[in-house]
Design a protein around this motif. Structure first.
Motif, PDB file in Angstrom:
ATOM      1  N   THR A  73       2.674  22.594  11.805  1.00  0.00           N
ATOM      2  CA  THR A  73       3.554  23.720  12.385  1.00  0.00           C
ATOM      3  C   THR A  73       2.979  24.901  12.238  1.00  0.00           C
ATOM      4  O   THR A  73       3.052  25.934  12.873  1.00  0.00           O
ATOM      5  N   VAL A 115       6.125  18.759  15.983  1.00  0.00           N
ATOM      6  CA  VAL A 115       5.889  17.597  15.143  1.00  0.00           C
ATOM      7  C   VAL A 115       7.226  17.054  15.152  1.00  0.00           C
ATOM      8  O   VAL A 115       8.168  17.544  15.227  1.00  0.00           O
ATOM      9  N   THR A 165       3.721  18.073   7.669  1.00  0.00           N
ATOM     10  CA  THR A 165       4.502  18.641   8.844  1.00  0.00           C
ATOM     11  C   THR A 165       4.437  20.296   8.832  1.00  0.00           C
ATOM     12  O   THR A 165       4.167  20.734   9.846  1.00  0.00           O
ATOM     13  N   SER A 178       9.104  10.774   5.712  1.00  0.00           N
ATOM     14  CA  SER A 178       9.553  12.164   5.395  1.00  0.00           C
ATOM     15  C   SER A 178       9.571  12.264   3.899  1.00  0.00           C
ATOM     16  O   SER A 178      10.299  13.363   3.442  1.00  0.00           O
ATOM     17  N   LEU A 216       9.396  14.145  13.122  1.00  0.00           N
ATOM     18  CA  LEU A 216       9.184  13.606  11.840  1.00  0.00           C
ATOM     19  C   LEU A 216      10.061  12.408  11.796  1.00  0.00           C
ATOM     20  O   LEU A 216      11.179  12.688  12.121  1.00  0.00           O
ATOM     21  N   ILE A 240       9.694  21.808  14.930  1.00  0.00           N
ATOM     22  CA  ILE A 240       9.757  19.911  14.159  1.00  0.00           C
ATOM     23  C   ILE A 240      11.441  19.583  14.797  1.00  0.00           C
ATOM     24  O   ILE A 240      12.326  20.179  15.030  1.00  0.00           O
TER      25      ILE A 240
END
Length: 321
Positions: free
Chosen positions: A28, A34, A24, A16, A36, A77
């Motif tokens: 998106t 997604v 990410t 991350s 993470l 996300i």
């Protein structure tokens, strides 16, 4: 959302940090869900907050990619600190852990044991050869390097580097996916140390360093040679097309200038050590212009990213005309 022939349903980002966050946002922006992943929930929370803020900021500036709002993109996300849970149902996994070969090998061994034969495993490594990471994995045919350029959200290039056992369909699917999310992929036919971008970049860095170390030019002025000279052209066309246009075609260029090119190239010195007196001189010059503290460096990076973003918008407008 209608998908391309690759039929990617779930994307997982492993790591991350800044690169993972950019990936990410890129996925998106094209409507992909997604997950993470990071080892600590706290790191995921920090990343999610940073992504949300950046999406909102870019939406306010009118530069958010994709047709979805920042709120709609962010809703795609989810965070996860359990790797097995994160990769469940994954079609495409993009690894973004630190540039350490042993760490990457460990991560891909874990992923290899968790995913099925249809999942593509992709690494963001900038320099580590696929053979150093993927050799011996059960799913090596579905492994590939997808090397982005920092910052990936603003600089579209992605180098696709296969392992010698990577199936061609893996390259094709990844290429199509990268195009769909707004990146500009290039295919390497085989692995080579440094890939393509860094081999070209390091050639420039080495000669710039030698010119300063030899007292030919100042650090400030060698950077101007790129930003106000070569970089103006290279933002739109590459070195080979430059050759083609700077004469009556490539053959004419070679006939006119090959002797000069060979003469100058033969005078290039050895690879620098990037230490000692030259390093001190260059560091002092750069630090006068941009002090090496987090605030000044961060502000300059923001300015750089803003410039790159404006350039990207201009290039997009030019291509659409």
């Amino acid at each position: 959302m209608e998908r391309g022939k690759q039929n990617i349903k779930q994307v997982v980002i492993v790591g991350s940090g800044l690169i993972g966050r950019s990936w990410t946002m890129a996925f998106t922006s094209a409507g992909y869900k997604v997950k993470l992943y990071d080892i600590l929930s706290q790191q995921i929370q920090v990343a999610m907050e940073a992504i949300s803020k950046q999406m909102k900021d870019m939406e306010e500036m009118g530069v958010l990619r994709g047709s979805l709002s920042s709120e709609e993109q962010f809703s795609l996300i989810s965070g996860c600190s359990d790797l097995r849970e994160a990769v469940e149902g994954a079609s495409f996994i993009q690894e973004c852990v630190p540039e350490n070969v042993e760490l990457k090998k460990k991560i891909f061994k874990e992923l290899d044991d968790l995913v099925g034969v249809d999942t593509i495993l992709s690494s963001s490594t900038s320099c580590i050869l696929p053979s150093k990471i993927f050799t011996g994995l059960k799913n090596v045919k579905r492994c590939i390097v997808s090397h982005p350029v920092n910052p990936p959200y603003f600089v579209p290039l992605v180098e696709l580097v296969p392992h010698e056992e990577t199936d061609p369909s893996t390259v094709d699917i990844t290429y199509t996916l990268m195009k769909e999310i707004g990146q500009t992929p290039v295919k390497l036919n085989k692995e080579i140390d440094g890939f393509v971008l860094n081999r070209i970049q390091y050639a420039i860095i080495c000669e710039a360093w030698r010119l300063v170390a030899d007292g030919v030019v100042s650090p400030h002025d060698v950077d101007l040679v790129m930003s106000e000279g070569l970089g103006m052209r290279y933002a739109f066309i590459g070195p080979l097309e430059t050759m083609h246009l700077n004469a009556d075609g490539m053959k004419d260029y070679c006939e006119k200038y090959s002797e000069s090119v060979r003469r100058v190239a033969s005078s290039f010195g050895p690879v620098p050590e990037f230490s000692g007196e030259a390093a001190d001189k260059i560091n002092e010059a750069l630090s006068k212009e941009i002090p090496s503290d987090p605030n000044h460096l961060g502000a300059r990076r923001e300015w750089r990213d803003s410039c790159i973003l404006q350039l990207a918008r201009m290039k997009k407008n030019i291509k659409s005309e």
